[in-house]
Design a protein around this motif. Structure first.
Motif, mmCIF file in Angstrom:
data_model
loop_
_atom_site.group_PDB
_atom_site.id
_atom_site.type_symbol
_atom_site.label_atom_id
_atom_site.label_comp_id
_atom_site.label_asym_id
_atom_site.label_seq_id
_atom_site.Cartn_x
_atom_site.Cartn_y
_atom_site.Cartn_z
ATOM 1 N N LYS A 272 0.969 -1.303 0.052
ATOM 2 C CA LYS A 272 -0.084 0.062 -0.141
ATOM 3 C C LYS A 272 0.781 1.256 0.007
ATOM 4 O O LYS A 272 1.738 1.354 0.824
ATOM 5 N N ASN A 274 2.389 4.657 0.555
ATOM 6 C CA ASN A 274 2.332 5.479 1.879
ATOM 7 C C ASN A 274 3.389 6.589 1.626
ATOM 8 O O ASN A 274 4.463 6.166 1.341
ATOM 9 N N THR A 277 6.577 6.487 3.821
ATOM 10 C CA THR A 277 7.260 5.224 3.428
ATOM 11 C C THR A 277 8.065 5.395 2.609
ATOM 12 O O THR A 277 9.426 5.028 2.255
#
Length: 554
Positions: A272, A274, A277
């Motif tokens: 996913k 982000n 990140t």
């Protein structure tokens, strides 16, 4: 490396590039042999691929190692009966093995069909039947293998099912176990022709089932300009493109052009997205070159970039959808780097771009890539003047340019609709300014006709994006009895604005658009949503918004 394929290898200006870009075309060009194996021979210890994931696993592969591993993979696939011309579908997310299987299939002369892991049984059956898929290589994800198996009874051409991972279910060959017993690879005696099909993508339009875009072996050569000149890569560059391997942008930014340049491809495999990140990965590994759709940049600039050490970052590019000038300006303010925009389609390599020798104009796609003869046409087929909106086309004449697709496979009608009378029609609208820069307007199908005016979604989106409340937006047309269509804005608000969503903010956004652009373009309808519908590659699916509104009307 590039001196093998270009008569002139560096350029100092638009004029220099346009006049002197000329390819040297080998008789049997194969990227895996002529570029990757050549690097392995000349510089085997050069780092080619730096792969990491959100679990902290890290793999570093040199060109020499990629040759050995891709040879082993090719031998394994050969042992399963896969050879020249065989269509093989890959559903591998961002697994490290995707790069090995891609190279291996090129070495065998097979036809690679990359696909997204989000396919359903129906999608897989359609692809298997339309392309006569012979083998599927997929990740061991339970959803993916489950859908593949559900499609099995309706997929008579598929002979081999191969899964990669530690939990391979029944019904699949176990790649990681079986490859250890692969024989020594022997290059097939029959070489590919340049015109042979190398790669196929299924691409969705606004209606109907996906089309099969077939590319020949010279398509890879066409991406030399993508990596070397648009991405401005060189030996020593560490390049990150944000893209899923099931879509064309992956070979734009994670494969062909980067390795022509001798750069290192950086891959961050994650489930996913982000922004924090991703920025931490760029900081940790000292990424020097970055490319992503504008959507990714929109989320990045909402982070406090002063908290990240991005001093290694040298160059940034963007493609996939039009770039709002507000995003360009904010990213420049926060990083000091000017984003260089580019434009192309699944059917092409980069056709328009902002190259290092050009000064970017925020929101402009740049100028034509010299390997294509680009024009803007009116509906009657005549060329547009500067400042006039028209369809972006490629003048092909009697010789297909390097990088342009071969055909829509097994669909002569669709091919003729898009490519006839020596012209390939992109279906995208733009206008050209007096300096020769092109400005995106939208798909022909997306253009809104309201009260006699033609309104491009992008110009309204650009105006809305300058309001501090707006994180993302999509402009579409809604049928109207009086005006024919009215402009609708579907808006994602910033966290600090969400509790203000209501009539007052609607009026504020409408007035803001009236101040930023021509008043007739303002959105008469504003809908606030938590997220916009998108493809896995990050493109906004305006068609999905329109379809949802049509259902409401009924």
């Amino acid at each position: 490396m590039i001196e093998r394929f270009l008569k002139q290898t560096s350029f100092s200006s638009v004029e220099d590039y346009n006049q002197h870009l000329e390819f040297i075309i080998p008789e049997h060009f194969n990227f895996a042999y002529d570029v990757m194996d050549q690097w392995a021979e000349e510089d085997p210890d050069r780092l080619a691929l730096l792969w990491t994931n959100d679990q902290g696993v890290e793999i570093r592969a040199t060109f020499g190692q990629l040759k050995e591993q891709s040879d082993q993979t090719a031998a394994y696939l050969q042992s399963l009966g896969i050879g020249k011309g065989d269509p093989v579908m890959l559903i591998l997310k961002r697994r490290y093995e995707w790069w090995l299987v891609m190279l291996a299939l090129h070495k065998l002369g097979a036809v690679v069909i990359p696909a997204t892991h989000m396919l359903t049984k129906h999608d897989i059956v359609y692809r298997n039947q339309r392309a006569s898929v012979k083998a599927i290589v997929c990740v061991d994800d339970p959803y993916v293998t489950g859908q593949v198996l559900l499609a099995k009874d309706e997929s008579p051409t598929v002979e081999q099912y191969i899964a990669i991972g530690n939990h391979v279910p029944d019904g699949f060959h176990d790649y990681l176990k079986e490859i250890e017993a692969a024989p020594t690879f022997v290059r097939p005696a029959e070489k590919n022709a340049n015109s042979d099909t190398m790669l196929m993508y299924f691409t969705s339009g606004t209606s109907g089932e996906p089309k099969m875009v077939a590319h020949d072996f010279l398509y890879a050569l066409g991406h030399l300009t993508t990596g070397v000149f648009w991405h401005n890569l060189h030996p020593g560059s560490l390049h990150l493109t944000v893209a899923d391997t099931g879509w064309g942008k992956a070979v734009w930014g994670k494969f062909y052009g980067q390795w022509f340049a001798g750069a290192t491809v950086f891959v961050f495999d994650h489930e996913k997205f982000n922004a924090d990140t991703l920025l931490r990965q760029m900081e940790k590994y000292k990424v020097t070159s970055f490319c992503a759709p504008p959507t990714i940049y929109r989320f990045m600039i909402r982070e406090d970039l002063s908290h990240y050490d991005l001093s290694s970052l040298e160059y940034c590019t963007t493609a996939g959808e039009a770039l709002n000038p507000a995003v360009f300006d904010k990213f420049l303010e926060k990083t000091g780097i000017r984003m260089m925009e580019g434009f192309g389609q699944t059917e092409t390599t980069m056709t328009l771009g902002t190259f290092p020798w050009m000064t970017p104009k925020p929101g402009s796609m740049g100028m034509p890539n010299a390997q294509y003869d680009i024009d803007l046409l009116r509906a009657d087929g005549t060329s547009c003047e500067d400042g006039e909106k028209g369809e972006i086309v490629v003048r092909v004449g009697d010789r297909k340019p390097i990088g342009l697709f071969k055909e829509y496979y097994r669909d002569e009608e669709k091919t003729r609709e898009a490519w006839h009378d020596g012209i390939y029609h992109t279906g995208d609208m733009a206008w050209r300014d007096e300096d020769g820069y092109y400005w995106f307007e939208g798909r022909i199908d997306d253009v809104i006709k309201s009260s006699g005016y033609r309104i491009g979604p992008f110009e309204v989106e650009s105006a809305l994006m300058t309001h501090p409340a707006v994180v993302e937006c999509a402009i579409t047309g809604v049928p109207d009895d009086i005006r024919g269509m009215v402009v609708k804005a579907t808006v994602v608000l910033g966290k600090e604005w969400k509790d203000k969503a209501g009539d007052e903010l609607v009026k504020e956004l409408q007035q803001h658009v009236k101040r930023e652009t021509a008043p007739y373009k303002y959105p008469r309808i504003v809908e606030f949503v938590d997220e916009l519908p998108k493809t896995i590659s990050g493109k906004i699916r305006r068609v999905e918004i329109r379809q949802k509104d049509e259902k409401k009307e009924k």
